[in-house]
Design a protein around this motif. Structure first.
Motif: not given
Lengths: 537, 310
Positions: A69, A71-72, A80, A200-201, A214, A216-218, A242-243
């Motif tokens: 995942a 986050s940015s 990632k 970042s977004d 976006f 983040p983390d999803a 992401f998972n």
């Protein structure tokens, strides 16, 4: 007591409560109704919701599910590499299927002197906001990345950048012969630094897909960029989810909630193959699982002991039984696909030879019935450190432990949380089972410098091999690709004879792909996942 | 009442200070720092000198007290700093995750209440009858099931077999159902038993008999009279659950790719992203104190004896 006064019967309570539940269920169904009908719900072609109005009904889309995942989305900080992987941003140079360097946003480059590189930036390329890509834009993006990320600064070693039209001139602080290959590093992806949106977004890149939303983390929701320089994408939309849970990813593939799923657990691949709507791509990866010998330990300084341990590693059994066939035996640190991979024979599993080597090194079976090897009354006991991050590593450790026990070597396995910190700080370990991407950008320089130069960041075994150091120093000033290959091959030969590590297997990536996805094949490099040519039936 | 609130706010500051300092010291005692992550040694060949330079530029070579004081003074100026890894302001990071965590917390608690309240009341009213036995069995199963397994089973049936619900992500009410049910079932067992024993105790009180003697209906007696006292231990427990859920529930967040606080802080701990860890500890610590204050006030409202005493 209450049970003496049950004014209401049990049955009446039950009816009341079930009515309550029905009421609640009704609410839930009602509020989900409109969502499901506008397509925002879920299912294989999710993400079509709003776009149905924009791009017309039946717009092509797919969902890719990845294990890490982000986050940015900032290319200069996202480890990632999601902006590259999702086809949002691009780098000047890319890797092709054979892991060679290919022009991407740069059409050509040359080195004019030891520290100067001249790149020609591709004409007719525009960012997602329509502005033109020129050398000034690349310069601004690279300078921002270097200021943001010390990692990128360490990779590129840039002194100054000049931009003139489509010509980019880079001066490096020291000779950096791998500069073009370092530009493959996704941290060097080019973004429009003048764009309004937060990087970042929603980084504004040049890739076939622009960021629509976006979380983040999803997930990242993407839409086609019609002005893409290499031909607009066949897909109108894509979702990059992401998972980190492997079983949840597997179920998402089986339920067709995701079309492409990365890193399926090995043991599940045969189950997936039995489902007609999906297929499994098992692709060799650039990763290498290997055993590091701690050369500070006196008994491991004896080459014969290291050779004995190496001969006790049953690599074929690891490939067949632990990796279920989804791996290739490693011969040296680098993947056989690379041009600098030497044409040498791999190590052979040979317990008899191991016993002979140990006997020559002075390790003899003790008089008791245990069969344990001793020297000067001391038993040969080794501490092997590994970690859970890659589930197959502890299994490989156990296999090595079992084989070593048969030869009279005691191996004690210790699991650690953070192997990098443990191996760097502690000195009490003998063997470490570790995993690394040995040539992430198609050049041998990264691993050779990290793992063998005295000041490298991955020199956990502290091997002191002057011959190897000399070769790497020479490699670090050599530009000519054929000569670099030759030097890297020589370095690998030294590694194979001196054995500071035993290289074991290159694991495969198990990727599940729905049959409706066409024109798509996963690459070894794992960088370019969403492409403009991929399509769905 | 005002005294209670004032003393709790003071307590919040003390708790915040203690928690953040303790976390800071513990994190520093654990081996490792964020330098290898920042330089991304998995991808770039860096030297020890480059690592040392990053360490110095972040002040990680300074004595512990200096580092903590620096962080503390920034917090006093309402600046939680930015993440070492993503460079995002910590306050933004926490804010963006808190919403998702709160949603799934409320969802989980709602499911829990939907199960625990009826079951608890039924098992108290029909003590030792079949409904009580059944709820005991259910509670036992609910408490013992590991939530990752329960979550996978729910995904298997609802997302894969029946294709009724999405298995992951945060996109609306449908996405909320499976994570909420996973959390709710795990908690419901304890609450059912707690409510049952509280109610059984209060149903035996003289005021319940008095209420019945006045001829009030059984439902009114249970809901209005007995439940008010029986629910007290549940409210206290509820505060604790709320606190721990708002800290994030890692297993559920990982399984359902739910972008909440739990996974954020686990990642931060692995990467030694100190500003994020500190900011998280400070915020959740304060939230827990606030929730406890809320619980105390609720208990006072429900239990007149406490009000008379003060």
């Amino acid at each position: 007591m209450s049970k003496n006064h049950p004014a209401l019967r049990l049955g009446q309570w039950t009816v009341m409560i079930s009515m309550l539940f029905m009421l609640l269920a009704g609410c839930a169904a009602q509020s989900s109704g409109p969502q499901a009908s506008d397509g925002q719900g879920f299912g294989q072609s999710s993400g079509a919701g709003e776009s149905a109005e924009e791009t017309g009904a039946g717009a092509k889309s797919l969902t890719l599910l990845f294990n890490f995942a982000a986050s940015s989305l900032d290319p200069a900080s996202d480890k990632k590499f999601i902006s590259i992987r999702a086809g949002v941003t691009e780098t000047l140079v890319k890797l092709d299927e054979k892991l060679g360097l290919q022009p991407w946003l740069a059409t050509k480059w040359e080195q004019t002197d030891a520290k100067t590189w001249v790149f020609t930036i591709r004409d007719q390329v525009t960012f997602h906001d329509g502005s033109k890509l020129d050398a000034a834009a690349v310069k601004a993006s690279l300078e921002r990345g270097i200021a943001q990320s010390k990692s990128l600064a360490a990779a590129l070693k840039v002194e100054s950048i000049q931009a003139d039209g489509q010509t980019l001139i880079v001066q490096t602080k020291e000779p950096n012969p791998v500069f073009p290959s370092e530009l493959v590093y996704p941290f060097a992806a080019v973004i429009n630094v003048k764009a309004q949106a937060a990087v970042s977004d929603a980084p504004v890149g040049t890739g076939p897909f622009a960021v629509k939303a976006f979380t983040p983390d999803a997930e990242v929701q993407l839409k086609r960029y019609d002005g893409y320089w290499n031909g607009a994408a066949k897909l109108a939309e894509a979702t990059f989810k992401f998972n980190s849970d492997a079983n949840a990813r597997l179920l998402a593939l089986q339920s067709e909630e995701a079309d492409i799923v990365y890193h399926l657990p090995y043991e599940s691949l045969s189950v997936v193959q039995s489902q007609p709507s999906v297929k499994v791509e098992s692709v060799s990866s650039l990763r290498n699982h290997f055993l590091i010998y701690n050369m500070q330990q006196p008994h491991l300084q004896d080459l014969r002991v290291r050779q004995a341990v190496d001969a006790l590693i049953d690599r074929n059994s690891i490939v067949q039984n632990i990796m279920q066939g989804h791996a290739t035996v490693a011969v040296g640190p680098f993947h056989p696909q690379f041009s600098f991979h030497p044409q040498s024979e791999g190590a052979v599993y040979d317990p008899a030879k191991a016993k002979g080597l140990l006997a020559m090194a002075g390790w003899t079976a003790d008089s008791g019935a245990t069969g344990k090897l001793t020297k000067g009354g001391q038993p040969l006991t080794l501490k092997l450190v590994t970690y859970q991050g890659r589930p197959e590593l502890p299994l490989i450790a156990q296999l090595i432990q079992a084989e070593a026990a048969k030869a009279g070597i005691g191996i004690e396995i210790q699991m650690v949380e953070n192997p990098d910190e443990y191996l760097a700080e502690k000195t009490d370990w003998d063997l470490a089972l570790y995993s690394s991407l040995t040539a992430p950008r198609g050049d041998a320089g990264y691993f050779l410098n990290s793992a063998y130069m005295p000041e490298g960041a991955l020199t956990y075994g502290k091997a002191n091999l002057p011959e190897l150091t000399r070769l790497i120093e020479q490699l670090n000033i050599t530009v000519d690709l054929a000569k670099r290959d030759e030097l890297a091959r020589q370095a690998v030969e030294v590694i194979q004879t001196q054995l500071p590590q035993s290289f074991i297997v290159h694991p495969n990536m198990g990727i599940g792909v729905n049959q409706r996805v066409i024109n798509w094949k996963p690459g070894l490099e794992e960088y370019y996942l969403l492409t403009n040519t991929m399509d769905v039936k | 009442m005002l005294g209670l609130i004032g003393s709790r706010l003071l307590q919040m500051i003390v708790v915040g200070l203690f928690l953040t300092f303790a976390t800071f010291v513990l994190m520093k005692l654990a081996p490792g720092d964020p330098v290898k992550t920042i330089l991304n040694i998995d991808d770039v060949a860096v030297t020890q000198a480059e690592q040392e330079a990053v360490r110095q530029s972040l002040g990680l070579d300074q004595p512990l007290v200096v580092q903590y004081t620096e962080w503390f003074w920034r917090v006093v100026r309402l600046d939680l700093g930015e993440s070492y890894i993503t460079h995002r302001p910590v306050a933004d990071l926490i804010e963006s995750k808190l919403g998702a965590t709160m949603t799934v917390t409320l969802g989980g608690l709602t499911v829990m209440l939907l199960i625990a309240v009826p079951l608890g009341i039924l098992s108290a009213v029909y003590q030792n009858r079949w409904v009580d036995q059944l709820s005991r069995l259910f509670s036992l199963i609910g408490v013992s099931l590991p939530s990752f397994w329960l979550g996978l089973v729910l995904i298997y049936w609802f997302a894969y077999q029946w294709r009724l619900l999405p298995s992951m992500g945060n996109g609306g009410l449908m996405h909320l159902i499976l994570p909420s049910v996973t959390l709710g079932i795990a908690m419901a067992g304890v609450y059912t038993r707690l409510l049952r024993s509280g109610l059984i105790k209060s149903l035996a009180e003289p005021y319940v008999r008095a209420a019945r003697a006045r001829g009030l209906g059984e439902v009114r007696v249970i809901i209005v009279h007995a439940l008010r006292e029986g629910v007290l231990p549940v409210v206290t427990m509820f505060g604790m659950s709320l606190g721990s859920l708002l800290g994030g529930s890692v297993v559920v967040e990982m399984l359902f790719a739910w972008p909440g606080l739990g996974k954020m802080v686990v990642d931060a701990i692995i990467q030694r992203d100190y500003p994020v860890i500190q900011g998280y500890v400070l915020c959740t610590g304060m939230l827990v104190v606030l929730i406890n204050l809320g619980v105390d006030l609720t208990v006072r409202m429900l239990d007149p004896r406490l009000r008379w005493r003060s």
